[in-house]
Design a protein around this motif. Structure first.
Motif, short mmCIF file in Angstrom:
data_model
loop_
_atom_site.label_atom_id
_atom_site.label_comp_id
_atom_site.label_asym_id
_atom_site.label_seq_id
_atom_site.Cartn_x
_atom_site.Cartn_y
_atom_site.Cartn_z
N VAL A 1 0.88 -1.17 0.00
CA VAL A 1 0.00 0.00 0.00
C VAL A 1 0.91 1.22 0.00
O VAL A 1 1.85 1.31 0.79
N ILE A 2 0.64 2.15 -0.91
CA ILE A 2 1.48 3.35 -1.06
C ILE A 2 0.76 4.55 -0.45
O ILE A 2 -0.43 4.77 -0.70
N VAL A 3 1.49 5.30 0.37
CA VAL A 3 0.98 6.54 0.95
C VAL A 3 1.78 7.69 0.33
O VAL A 3 3.01 7.75 0.46
N PHE A 4 1.07 8.58 -0.33
CA PHE A 4 1.71 9.70 -1.03
C PHE A 4 1.32 11.01 -0.35
O PHE A 4 0.14 11.25 -0.06
N ARG B 1 8.84 1.15 4.01
CA ARG B 1 9.89 1.91 3.35
C ARG B 1 9.44 3.35 3.16
O ARG B 1 8.26 3.61 2.93
N GLY B 2 10.38 4.27 3.25
CA GLY B 2 10.08 5.69 3.05
C GLY B 2 11.05 6.33 2.08
O GLY B 2 12.26 6.06 2.12
N VAL B 3 10.54 7.17 1.19
CA VAL B 3 11.36 7.87 0.20
C VAL B 3 10.96 9.34 0.22
O VAL B 3 9.77 9.67 0.12
N SER B 4 11.96 10.22 0.35
CA SER B 4 11.70 11.66 0.38
C SER B 4 12.35 12.31 -0.83
O SER B 4 13.48 11.97 -1.18
N MET B 5 11.65 13.23 -1.46
CA MET B 5 12.18 13.99 -2.58
C MET B 5 11.63 15.40 -2.51
O MET B 5 10.87 15.74 -1.59
N PHE B 6 12.01 16.22 -3.47
CA PHE B 6 11.60 17.61 -3.44
C PHE B 6 10.07 17.74 -3.50
O PHE B 6 9.46 17.40 -4.52
N GLY B 7 9.48 18.20 -2.41
CA GLY B 7 8.05 18.46 -2.37
C GLY B 7 7.16 17.24 -2.24
O GLY B 7 5.94 17.39 -2.18
N MET B 8 7.73 16.03 -2.17
CA MET B 8 6.90 14.82 -2.15
C MET B 8 7.51 13.76 -1.23
O MET B 8 8.73 13.69 -1.07
N SER B 9 6.62 12.96 -0.65
CA SER B 9 7.03 11.85 0.21
C SER B 9 6.24 10.61 -0.18
O SER B 9 5.03 10.68 -0.42
N PHE B 10 6.95 9.47 -0.27
CA PHE B 10 6.32 8.20 -0.60
C PHE B 10 6.62 7.20 0.51
O PHE B 10 7.78 7.01 0.89
N ILE B 11 5.58 6.56 1.01
CA ILE B 11 5.72 5.51 2.02
C ILE B 11 5.17 4.22 1.42
O ILE B 11 4.03 4.18 0.93
N TYR B 12 5.97 3.16 1.45
CA TYR B 12 5.57 1.85 0.92
C TYR B 12 5.41 0.88 2.09
O TYR B 12 6.40 0.53 2.74
N PRO C 1 -1.58 13.36 3.69
CA PRO C 1 -1.25 12.07 3.05
C PRO C 1 -2.48 11.43 2.41
O PRO C 1 -3.59 11.51 2.93
N THR C 2 -2.27 10.80 1.27
CA THR C 2 -3.34 10.10 0.56
C THR C 2 -2.83 8.72 0.13
O THR C 2 -1.63 8.52 -0.05
N LEU C 3 -3.76 7.80 -0.04
CA LEU C 3 -3.40 6.46 -0.50
C LEU C 3 -3.23 6.44 -2.01
O LEU C 3 -3.96 7.10 -2.74
N GLY C 4 -2.26 5.66 -2.46
CA GLY C 4 -2.07 5.46 -3.88
C GLY C 4 -3.15 4.57 -4.45
O GLY C 4 -3.97 4.00 -3.72
N SER D 1 12.34 21.24 0.73
CA SER D 1 13.51 20.45 0.36
C SER D 1 13.34 19.00 0.81
O SER D 1 12.54 18.72 1.71
N PRO D 2 14.10 18.07 0.22
CA PRO D 2 13.99 16.67 0.65
C PRO D 2 14.27 16.45 2.13
O PRO D 2 13.66 15.58 2.75
N GLN D 3 15.21 17.25 2.71
CA GLN D 3 15.51 17.06 4.13
C GLN D 3 14.33 17.47 5.00
O GLN D 3 14.01 16.80 6.00
N ILE D 4 13.67 18.58 4.65
CA ILE D 4 12.48 19.00 5.39
C ILE D 4 11.36 17.97 5.24
O ILE D 4 10.67 17.63 6.22
N ILE D 5 11.18 17.46 4.03
CA ILE D 5 10.18 16.41 3.81
C ILE D 5 10.49 15.18 4.66
O ILE D 5 9.59 14.57 5.26
N GLU D 6 11.77 14.81 4.72
CA GLU D 6 12.17 13.64 5.51
C GLU D 6 11.89 13.84 6.99
O GLU D 6 11.35 12.93 7.66
N ASP D 7 12.22 15.02 7.52
CA ASP D 7 12.09 15.25 8.97
C ASP D 7 10.65 15.46 9.40
O ASP D 7 10.24 14.96 10.46
N GLN D 8 9.86 16.18 8.60
CA GLN D 8 8.53 16.58 9.05
C GLN D 8 7.39 15.75 8.48
O GLN D 8 6.27 15.82 8.99
N VAL D 9 7.65 14.97 7.43
CA VAL D 9 6.59 14.19 6.82
C VAL D 9 6.91 12.69 6.82
O VAL D 9 6.18 11.88 7.40
N THR D 10 8.02 12.32 6.18
CA THR D 10 8.34 10.90 6.02
C THR D 10 8.58 10.21 7.36
O THR D 10 8.03 9.14 7.63
#
Length: 427
Positions: A47-50, A83-94, A127-130, A57-66
């Motif tokens: 299940v993917i959470v987007f 699993r968690g992936v952080s990128m510019f403006g977006m966060s993905f949780i698997y 956060p929303t489900l994929g 920035s990716p670091q802010i996304i990592e600290d405050q969202v992911t």
């Protein structure tokens, strides 16, 4: 044990024939109801959470969202790992679940956890489900062939007409749009004018947000007629945005046009979609829902496209750039051709070497019966008819033919020897 089984079958031929006929009929039904796809689904049960929080920035996304989401989504039942992936403006949780876990039960449990985790996220990060699709769920790609229509208009047709129509097709999880420009109103603020009027960017944002609203009044009756009072405040043009007042200074309102330029433009893009080197194109990806029949979904989508095409602007039509049904049909036709060829060749060889038509008939009956039973087992274990499973059936046909020829020839030889022995004793 085998000898008793053979002896029972010989004494009860009608029962064996009825069982064989019943298995063959069940197998034919399994063939018609089997889920057909080109490639097997070997993806993980996930299940993917987007979460989108643009401009960070990716670091802010990592600290405050992911990080808050990952820590709160751990510990759910039947979860293997997160699993968690952080990128510019977006966060993905698997969230990876056990293979036997029902996907919709898993999505429901993730939603329960997200209701609690939402309070830990910053404002604006929701956060929303994929989609409830798999890694091999992209079954159809299409573009809009629209000569003379700009990319913004094409994307508007895709997002506000085509996408909503195709999403109603049974088995479709999502229509993912790509290419073109997503139209938006853009306010470009002049920093010098902003300083001159002693204003800040949050003031401008608050003024625009407050004036892009609609509020309701109440109902009153007059002359036995009921009237509903409401205010219409949604922005509908560039002029209305330019006329929005921000503050009043010395009885003179300062509007958006005094400190900024308003224009219609496209959302910032991170890439483009080019079709065959001929230029940019706009289209969509049909994502199949988990556990659906790919062949049936593709057929239903194409039928729906014919209906949708009637409402498209003049000169606009669909152009299918990827269609998995071709590979599916080739896989199925390959098995059919292999079965027919091997039945004819094996029967001809047995007949030529033994000159016994009943022995050839045994092979003709055995091959389709064995394959029909194979499809019964495929359906029982939830395996789709794909390249790998159909190739396995095609390969097994050769083994079945070899086995049938050896057994028939051996039985024929023993019967011939027994008959010859009887003739000798008779003499």
């Amino acid at each position: 044990m085998i000898g008793k089984l053979i002896s029972f079958s010989l004494r009860n031929r009608m029962i064996v024939l009825l069982i064989a006929a019943g298995m063959f009929g069940w197998g034919l039904y399994s063939v018609t109801t089997s889920k057909v796809d080109a490639i097997p689904d070997l993806s993980e049960n996930q299940v993917i959470v987007f979460t989108e929080w643009m401009g960070r920035s990716p670091q802010i996304i990592e600290d405050q969202v992911t990080y808050p989401l990952v820590t709160n989504l751990q510990g759910m039942p039947k979860v293997k790992y997160v699993r968690g992936v952080s990128m510019f403006g977006m966060s993905f949780i698997y969230i990876i679940f056990d293979d036997q876990t029902d996907i919709y039960w898993a999505r429901a449990r993730v939603l329960e956890r997200l209701n609690y985790a939402n309070r830990l996220l910053p404002e604006g990060a929701i956060p929303t489900l994929g989609p409830d699709g798999t890694g091999v769920g992209h079954i159809l790609w299409y573009t809009l062939d629209a000569q003379g229509m700009d990319l913004g208009e094409q994307r508007a047709v895709q997002d506000w007409y085509v996408k909503f129509a195709l999403q109603n097709v049974p088995g479709v999880s999502e229509i993912a749009s790509f290419g073109g420009f997503q139209k938006q109103y853009q306010i470009t603020i002049d920093p010098n004018k902003l300083t001159y009027f002693n204003l800040s960017v949050p003031q401008v944002m608050a003024a625009v947000r407050a004036n892009n609203n609609e509020s309701g009044g109440r109902k009153f009756e007059m002359s036995d007629i009921g009237y509903i009072i409401k205010t219409t405040g949604y922005l509908q043009s560039l002029e209305e945005i330019e006329s929005i007042p921000i503050v009043t200074q010395n009885t003179i309102p300062v509007s958006v046009r005094d400190i900024a330029t308003v224009q219609m433009t496209g959302e910032s893009r991170l890439g483009i979609f080019d079709l065959n080197g001929e230029g940019e194109a706009v289209g969509g990806i049909v994502v199949m829902r988990y556990g659906e029949n790919a062949e049936e979904v593709i057929r239903n989508v194409k039928t729906k496209m014919e209906e949708v095409a009637k409402g498209l602007p003049k000169g606009v039509k669909f152009n299918i750039v990827y269609d998995r049904s071709g590979l599916i049909n080739e896989s199925v036709n390959s098995v059919k051709t292999t079965l027919i060829e091997e039945m004819l060749v094996a029967s001809a060889i047995v007949f030529l070497f033994l000159f016994h038509w009943r022995s050839a008939l045994i092979i003709i009956i055995q091959l389709p019966l064995s394959i029909a039973i194979g499809f019964i087992l495929l359906n029982a274990f939830g395996i789709t008819s794909n390249i790998m499973s159909l190739t396995g059936i095609a390969l097994s046909v050769g083994v079945i033919v070899d086995d049938a020829i050896v057994m028939v020839e051996n039985a024929y030889r023993h019967l011939a020897d027994a008959q010859l022995e009887e003739e000798r004793h008779g003499e």
